[in-house]
Design an enzyme around this catalytic site. Structure first.
Site, PDB file in Angstrom:
ATOM      1  N   HIS A  51      -5.375   8.441 -14.386  1.00 18.96           N
ATOM      2  CA  HIS A  51      -5.102   7.567 -15.522  1.00 18.96           C
ATOM      3  C   HIS A  51      -6.335   6.717 -15.816  1.00 18.96           C
ATOM      4  CE1 HIS A  51      -3.835   5.052 -11.982  1.00 18.96           C
ATOM      5  NE2 HIS A  51      -4.664   4.236 -12.593  1.00 18.96           N
TER       6      HIS A  51
HETATM    7  C1  T46 Z   1      -5.831   2.290 -10.020  1.00 19.40           C
HETATM    8  C2  T46 Z   1      -5.955   3.050  -8.762  1.00 19.40           C
HETATM    9  C3  T46 Z   1      -7.282   2.864  -8.084  1.00 19.40           C
HETATM   10  C4  T46 Z   1       3.074  -1.756  -8.339  1.00 19.40           C
HETATM   11  O1  T46 Z   1       4.296  -2.018  -8.358  1.00 19.40           O
HETATM   12  N1  T46 Z   1       2.172  -2.780  -8.428  1.00 19.40           N
HETATM   13  C5  T46 Z   1       0.832  -2.545  -8.423  1.00 19.40           C
HETATM   14  O2  T46 Z   1       0.045  -3.500  -8.512  1.00 19.40           O
HETATM   15  C6  T46 Z   1       0.378  -1.188  -8.322  1.00 19.40           C
HETATM   16  C7  T46 Z   1      -1.115  -0.900  -8.336  1.00 19.40           C
HETATM   17  C8  T46 Z   1       1.297  -0.188  -8.209  1.00 19.40           C
HETATM   18  N2  T46 Z   1       2.615  -0.476  -8.211  1.00 19.40           N
HETATM   19  C9  T46 Z   1       3.588   0.613  -8.020  1.00 19.40           C
HETATM   20  C10 T46 Z   1       3.656   1.600  -9.183  1.00 19.40           C
HETATM   21  C11 T46 Z   1       3.982   2.904  -8.503  1.00 19.40           C
HETATM   22  O3  T46 Z   1       5.386   3.012  -8.370  1.00 19.40           O
HETATM   23  O4  T46 Z   1       3.159   1.383  -6.888  1.00 19.40           O
HETATM   24  C12 T46 Z   1       3.390   2.766  -7.095  1.00 19.40           C
HETATM   25  C13 T46 Z   1       2.125   3.570  -6.891  1.00 19.40           C
HETATM   26  O5  T46 Z   1       1.157   3.207  -7.905  1.00 19.40           O
HETATM   27  P1  T46 Z   1       0.259   4.273  -8.656  1.00 19.40           P
HETATM   28  O6  T46 Z   1       0.927   5.573  -8.746  1.00 19.40           O
HETATM   29  O7  T46 Z   1      -0.211   3.667  -9.939  1.00 19.40           O
HETATM   30  O8  T46 Z   1      -0.983   4.391  -7.619  1.00 19.40           O
HETATM   31  P2  T46 Z   1      -2.381   5.128  -7.834  1.00 19.40           P
HETATM   32  O9  T46 Z   1      -3.000   5.213  -6.504  1.00 19.40           O
HETATM   33  O10 T46 Z   1      -2.238   6.387  -8.593  1.00 19.40           O
HETATM   34  O11 T46 Z   1      -3.243   4.123  -8.765  1.00 19.40           O
HETATM   35  C14 T46 Z   1      -3.568   2.822  -8.305  1.00 19.40           C
HETATM   36  C15 T46 Z   1      -3.450   1.792  -9.439  1.00 19.40           C
HETATM   37  O12 T46 Z   1      -2.153   1.883 -10.028  1.00 19.40           O
HETATM   38  C16 T46 Z   1      -4.481   1.977 -10.520  1.00 19.40           C
HETATM   39  O13 T46 Z   1      -4.507   0.832 -11.339  1.00 19.40           O
HETATM   40  O14 T46 Z   1      -6.816   2.070 -10.713  1.00 19.40           O
HETATM   41  O15 T46 Z   1      -4.901   2.789  -7.822  1.00 19.40           O
END
Ligand code: T46
Length: 139
Positions: A51
């Protein structure tokens, strides 16, 4: 626009070990830190990220282990190996990111300029490219 900034963090080391400090509004973190999160225990063969963000700026450090960080601003692309706590990435808005090849012990520490906001995410790569071209005025 620079694709990404790679920062060499100062390590305070002595006979006891090492310490790295990150402060908001410093050369390394040029924004107010509104949120801190860390990513750990990522399984093998997983791709995280996939993303971009409309507004969010982040500083990212692998405080343990390693992973590959793919970044793409629509015209330039790079893969950065995150393999030392003294290496930080400063990622501004509108950069597509994907993280792969996590070692078992990888812990990514992320300092973020904004609170969590799902509306700030762009999950569709074609939509991301369209927005980048709109911003650059070359659509
Ligand atoms: C990014 C990369 C480097 C939350 O509830 N609060 C938060 O602050 C974050 C970051 C995530 N979440 C929840 C949302 C999802 O249900 O945690 C779960 C996993 O998050 P996500 O799938 O977005 O994780 P990544 O590793 O794909 O991405 C993250 C960050 O979301 C993004 O901003 O730049 O790490």
């Amino acid at each position: 626009m620079n694709l990404i900034e790679i920062l060499n963090l100062q390590v305070f080391g002595d006979h006891r070990g090492s310490l790295i400090s990150l402060e908001e509004y410093s050369e390394c973190v040029p924004f107010t830190i509104k949120r801190v999160y860390f990513i750990f225990d990522t399984k093998e063969d997983v791709i995280r990220g996939k993303h971009a963000h409309k507004n969010l700026e982040q500083v990212i450090v692998s405080v343990s282990g390693e992973c590959d960080f793919y970044v793409d601003n629509g015209s330039e692309r790079a893969i950065i190996k995150m393999n030392h706590p003294s290496k930080a990435l400063h990622i501004k808005s509108m950069v597509w990111r994907e993280m792969t090849n996590f070692s078992k012990d990888c812990v990514l520490l992320v300092l973020a300029s904004e609170h969590y906001d799902i509306d700030d995410y762009i999950f569709d790569y074609d939509e991301f490219l369209k927005m980048v071209h709109q911003i650059q005025g070359d659509n």
